[in-house]
Motif scaffolding. Structure first.
Motif, PDB file in Angstrom:
ATOM      1  N   HIS A  11       0.771  -1.381   0.046  1.00 54.95           N
ATOM      2  CA  HIS A  11       0.128  -0.017   0.125  1.00 54.95           C
ATOM      3  C   HIS A  11       0.659   1.373  -0.093  1.00 54.95           C
ATOM      4  O   HIS A  11       0.335   2.279  -0.301  1.00 54.95           O
ATOM      5  CB  HIS A  11      -0.935   0.101   1.131  1.00 54.95           C
ATOM      6  CG  HIS A  11      -0.215  -0.058   2.501  1.00 54.95           C
ATOM      7  ND1 HIS A  11      -0.038  -1.250   3.172  1.00 54.95           N
ATOM      8  CD2 HIS A  11       0.148   0.963   3.398  1.00 54.95           C
ATOM      9  CE1 HIS A  11       0.639  -1.054   4.311  1.00 54.95           C
ATOM     10  NE2 HIS A  11       0.677   0.451   4.507  1.00 54.95           N
ATOM     11  N   TYR A  14       2.595   0.995  -4.229  1.00 55.11           N
ATOM     12  CA  TYR A  14       1.902   1.166  -5.244  1.00 55.11           C
ATOM     13  C   TYR A  14       0.646   1.802  -4.601  1.00 55.11           C
ATOM     14  O   TYR A  14      -0.507   1.273  -4.458  1.00 55.11           O
ATOM     15  CB  TYR A  14       1.716  -0.044  -5.808  1.00 55.11           C
ATOM     16  CG  TYR A  14       2.793  -0.771  -5.979  1.00 55.11           C
ATOM     17  CD1 TYR A  14       3.790  -0.646  -6.813  1.00 55.11           C
ATOM     18  CD2 TYR A  14       3.085  -2.071  -5.346  1.00 55.11           C
ATOM     19  CE1 TYR A  14       4.930  -1.305  -7.236  1.00 55.11           C
ATOM     20  CE2 TYR A  14       4.212  -2.717  -5.694  1.00 55.11           C
ATOM     21  CZ  TYR A  14       5.100  -2.455  -6.630  1.00 55.11           C
ATOM     22  OH  TYR A  14       6.169  -3.291  -6.862  1.00 55.11           O
ATOM     23  N   LYS A  15       0.744   3.435  -4.440  1.00 54.37           N
ATOM     24  CA  LYS A  15      -0.360   4.065  -3.629  1.00 54.37           C
ATOM     25  C   LYS A  15      -1.558   4.258  -4.737  1.00 54.37           C
ATOM     26  O   LYS A  15      -2.726   4.130  -4.252  1.00 54.37           O
ATOM     27  CB  LYS A  15       0.342   5.257  -3.299  1.00 54.37           C
ATOM     28  CG  LYS A  15       1.279   5.355  -2.049  1.00 54.37           C
ATOM     29  CD  LYS A  15       1.756   6.488  -1.492  1.00 54.37           C
ATOM     30  CE  LYS A  15       2.795   6.391  -0.384  1.00 54.37           C
ATOM     31  NZ  LYS A  15       3.156   7.636   0.123  1.00 54.37           N
ATOM     32  N   THR A  18      -3.333   0.933  -4.879  1.00 55.36           N
ATOM     33  CA  THR A  18      -4.070   0.832  -3.760  1.00 55.36           C
ATOM     34  C   THR A  18      -5.166   1.690  -3.283  1.00 55.36           C
ATOM     35  O   THR A  18      -6.456   1.189  -3.008  1.00 55.36           O
ATOM     36  CB  THR A  18      -3.162   0.771  -2.351  1.00 55.36           C
ATOM     37  OG1 THR A  18      -2.000   0.235  -2.432  1.00 55.36           O
ATOM     38  CG2 THR A  18      -3.547   0.878  -1.235  1.00 55.36           C
ATOM     39  N   SER A  22      -9.299   0.246  -3.061  1.00 54.01           N
ATOM     40  CA  SER A  22      -9.980   0.718  -1.803  1.00 54.01           C
ATOM     41  C   SER A  22     -11.160   1.358  -2.196  1.00 54.01           C
ATOM     42  O   SER A  22     -12.179   1.119  -1.869  1.00 54.01           O
ATOM     43  CB  SER A  22      -9.145   1.848  -1.135  1.00 54.01           C
ATOM     44  OG  SER A  22      -7.882   1.033  -0.699  1.00 54.01           O
ATOM     45  N   TYR A  27      -9.973  -3.895  -2.456  1.00 51.46           N
ATOM     46  CA  TYR A  27      -8.877  -4.291  -1.957  1.00 51.46           C
ATOM     47  C   TYR A  27      -9.053  -5.141  -0.695  1.00 51.46           C
ATOM     48  O   TYR A  27     -10.058  -5.080   0.158  1.00 51.46           O
ATOM     49  CB  TYR A  27      -8.758  -2.755  -1.043  1.00 51.46           C
ATOM     50  CG  TYR A  27      -6.955  -2.973  -0.413  1.00 51.46           C
ATOM     51  CD1 TYR A  27      -5.915  -2.828  -1.149  1.00 51.46           C
ATOM     52  CD2 TYR A  27      -6.952  -3.118   0.918  1.00 51.46           C
ATOM     53  CE1 TYR A  27      -4.613  -2.841  -0.733  1.00 51.46           C
ATOM     54  CE2 TYR A  27      -5.699  -3.360   1.374  1.00 51.46           C
ATOM     55  CZ  TYR A  27      -4.435  -3.026   0.616  1.00 51.46           C
ATOM     56  OH  TYR A  27      -3.172  -3.043   0.963  1.00 51.46           O
ATOM     57  N   ASN A  29      -8.962  -6.496   2.276  1.00 49.07           N
ATOM     58  CA  ASN A  29      -8.675  -6.332   3.703  1.00 49.07           C
ATOM     59  C   ASN A  29      -9.508  -6.859   4.472  1.00 49.07           C
ATOM     60  O   ASN A  29     -10.774  -6.504   4.566  1.00 49.07           O
ATOM     61  CB  ASN A  29      -8.414  -4.893   4.021  1.00 49.07           C
ATOM     62  CG  ASN A  29      -8.293  -4.489   5.439  1.00 49.07           C
ATOM     63  OD1 ASN A  29      -7.903  -5.130   6.276  1.00 49.07           O
ATOM     64  ND2 ASN A  29      -8.137  -3.155   5.674  1.00 49.07           N
ATOM     65  N   LEU A 101      -1.140 -10.326  -1.631  1.00 54.38           N
ATOM     66  CA  LEU A 101      -0.568  -9.210  -0.800  1.00 54.38           C
ATOM     67  C   LEU A 101       0.237  -9.395   0.211  1.00 54.38           C
ATOM     68  O   LEU A 101       1.350  -8.747   0.455  1.00 54.38           O
ATOM     69  CB  LEU A 101      -1.894  -8.315  -0.364  1.00 54.38           C
ATOM     70  CG  LEU A 101      -2.546  -7.418  -1.200  1.00 54.38           C
ATOM     71  CD1 LEU A 101      -3.757  -6.755  -0.743  1.00 54.38           C
ATOM     72  CD2 LEU A 101      -1.786  -6.568  -1.874  1.00 54.38           C
ATOM     73  N   ASN A 105       4.285  -8.183   0.688  1.00 57.20           N
ATOM     74  CA  ASN A 105       4.535  -7.381   1.824  1.00 57.20           C
ATOM     75  C   ASN A 105       5.796  -8.079   2.733  1.00 57.20           C
ATOM     76  O   ASN A 105       6.784  -7.579   2.960  1.00 57.20           O
ATOM     77  CB  ASN A 105       3.434  -7.318   2.701  1.00 57.20           C
ATOM     78  CG  ASN A 105       2.369  -6.312   2.149  1.00 57.20           C
ATOM     79  OD1 ASN A 105       2.860  -5.547   1.545  1.00 57.20           O
ATOM     80  ND2 ASN A 105       1.066  -6.300   2.650  1.00 57.20           N
ATOM     81  N   GLU A 134       1.808   0.546 -12.980  1.00 60.43           N
ATOM     82  CA  GLU A 134       1.014   1.250 -12.065  1.00 60.43           C
ATOM     83  C   GLU A 134       0.578   2.781 -12.812  1.00 60.43           C
ATOM     84  O   GLU A 134      -0.308   2.717 -13.518  1.00 60.43           O
ATOM     85  CB  GLU A 134       1.642   1.707 -10.836  1.00 60.43           C
ATOM     86  CG  GLU A 134       0.806   2.543  -9.879  1.00 60.43           C
ATOM     87  CD  GLU A 134       1.513   2.720  -8.521  1.00 60.43           C
ATOM     88  OE1 GLU A 134       0.808   3.006  -7.626  1.00 60.43           O
ATOM     89  OE2 GLU A 134       2.619   2.833  -8.429  1.00 60.43           O
ATOM     90  N   GLY A 210      -7.778  -0.198 -10.591  1.00 60.12           N
ATOM     91  CA  GLY A 210      -7.383  -1.226  -9.467  1.00 60.12           C
ATOM     92  C   GLY A 210      -7.181  -2.669  -9.773  1.00 60.12           C
ATOM     93  O   GLY A 210      -6.034  -3.153  -9.546  1.00 60.12           O
ATOM     94  N   PHE A 214      -3.502  -4.411 -10.443  1.00 63.41           N
ATOM     95  CA  PHE A 214      -3.088  -5.591  -9.260  1.00 63.41           C
ATOM     96  C   PHE A 214      -2.601  -6.741  -9.860  1.00 63.41           C
ATOM     97  O   PHE A 214      -1.585  -7.189  -9.414  1.00 63.41           O
ATOM     98  CB  PHE A 214      -4.526  -5.825  -8.511  1.00 63.41           C
ATOM     99  CG  PHE A 214      -3.919  -6.770  -7.310  1.00 63.41           C
ATOM    100  CD1 PHE A 214      -2.776  -6.446  -6.756  1.00 63.41           C
ATOM    101  CD2 PHE A 214      -4.816  -7.658  -7.044  1.00 63.41           C
ATOM    102  CE1 PHE A 214      -2.642  -7.609  -5.681  1.00 63.41           C
ATOM    103  CE2 PHE A 214      -4.718  -8.518  -6.084  1.00 63.41           C
ATOM    104  CZ  PHE A 214      -3.347  -8.409  -5.196  1.00 63.41           C
TER     105      PHE A 214
END
Length: 391
Positions: A11, A14-15, A18, A22, A27, A29, A101, A105, A134, A210, A214
């Motif tokens: 996150h 690659y803002k 992300t 979102s 996303y 989460n 993800l 990370n 991106e 998005g 991704f």
């Protein structure tokens, strides 16, 4: 603490993607699962009136045999509605997407402790992803979709500023249901519909940035993993100490990469199958509208270019993954294993070479392998459908 790290989580790395994930409610989460489950139907409800208006107009066009306008509506609305299917699909595949993800990370965190040689490799791949997968993708999607509202705004401003009897232009020309043709330009209907379509354009951009972005980032990360563990094996053969342990570590990373690619396949294979079919139809219909419609339309020319790019990139990413996975076998063989006398190491390397000779492929519907040959086949099939439609 993250500010002190060079390699940051997904996150932070690659803002733009992300943010789009979102906003688009995809996303993965776990903390927002209930929110997404409630928000997806609400978002679908907000665009339902527009979809209904389009379907009503398509039915009207069907009754009067106006094929050009049917194709014009379907060319734009098909991908738009497909964006909301992505929300549902990503929610269904949220566990697999979260694991992708987590793997990214985990690797980014490890890169901070690597030697400078490996950091340079990671920097190169991450920079490539940020520029092409991106920012480049964001510019492509925004340019293709926002051409419609931007051109409508420019034409409206020009007409009202310089013409005594100005014409009005909608973002996507759509008849007012059960009304005369000119009723769509009456106030306040025109202004409300213009803003409504502008809102739909924003959703259009977000959905495609998005999800598709991704996918590209995930494939690039798999390629980076292969590059890193091949380099690690080459360095292990040059080191006389703990060669066996270093090779075992490379094998573990190779196995993690295989599991990671399986996650990508499981997460995206349905979507790849859908765009395989949908893009062929879209390219065909865009070409038909440009050549058989009401004169040359720059918006649809840009749109068909975007459609070609949209199917080219997954094929290109998948082809790169396949090529690099096969190249690892050559790099393993050329790593210098012949200088190592330990028979265990030699046997391990031989098994690694054998496994690497089986390419990693990304398939649609678990059947059709995505590569550049498929891309050419799609273009040929689209053109064949176009010539059949013209005849």
């Amino acid at each position: 603490m993250d500010e002190e790290l060079e390699f940051k989580p997904f996150h932070d790395s690659y803002k733009l993607i992300t943010f789009a994930l979102s906003i688009g409610m995809i996303y993965p989460n776990p903390k927002t699962e209930k929110w997404r489950l409630a928000s997806i139907p609400l978002l679908v409800a907000t665009i339902a009136p527009l979809a209904i208006f389009v379907f009503i107009d398509m039915y009207r066009c069907w009754m009067i045999k106006d094929i050009v306008n049917i194709i014009r509506h379907s060319t734009v609305m098909g991908p738009f509605l497909g964006g909301f299917f992505k929300m549902i699909l990503m929610y269904h595949k949220r566990i697999q997407a979260k694991q992708i993800l987590d793997e990214i990370n985990r690797d980014h965190l490890m890169f901070n402790d690597f030697a400078e040689k490996y950091k340079n490799i990671a920097r190169s791949w991450i920079r490539n992803s940020q520029i092409y997968s991106e920012r480049g993708w964001v510019i492509t999607v925004t340019g293709c979709v926002m051409t419609f509202p931007v051109m409508a705004i420019v034409l409206n401003v020009y007409n009202f500023a310089f013409k005594s009897e100005p014409e009005k232009y909608m973002i996507h020309d759509l008849e007012k249901p059960f009304s005369e043709s000119e009723a769509r330009f009456e106030s306040p209907y025109f202004e409300c519909m213009f803003m409504y379509m502008f809102y739909a354009s924003i959703l259009y951009v977000v959905n495609f940035i998005g999800y598709d972005g991704f996918f590209g980032l995930s494939i690039n990360h798999a390629c980076m993993k292969m590059d890193l563990y091949c380099t690690a094996l080459e360095d292990a053969m040059r080191n006389d100490d703990e060669v066996c342990g270093r090779v075992v570590a490379v094998i573990k990373e190779q196995c993690r990469m295989f599991r990671y690619v399986d996650l990508i396949q499981d997460t995206f294979n349905i979507w790849l199958g859908i765009i395989f079919i949908a893009t062929m139809i879209q390219i065909c219909t865009c070409l038909y509208h440009i050549t058989e419609g009401y004169g040359f339309d720059l918006r649809y020319m840009i749109f068909v270019t975007g459609a070609v790019i949209h199917i080219y990139l997954p094929c290109r990413y998948a082809a790169k993954l396949k090529a690099l996975s096969l190249d690892t076998a050559c790099r393993f063989y050329s790593c210098g294993w012949e200088r190592v006398e330990d028979q265990r190491v030699r046997k391990m390397v031989s098994f690694m070479i054998a496994r690497a000779q089986v390419p990693n492929e990304i398939t649609a519907f678990n059947m059709m392998a995505f590569d550049m040959e498929l891309f050419l086949s799609i273009l040929q099939s689209s053109y064949s459908m176009f010539t059949l439609l013209r005849s």
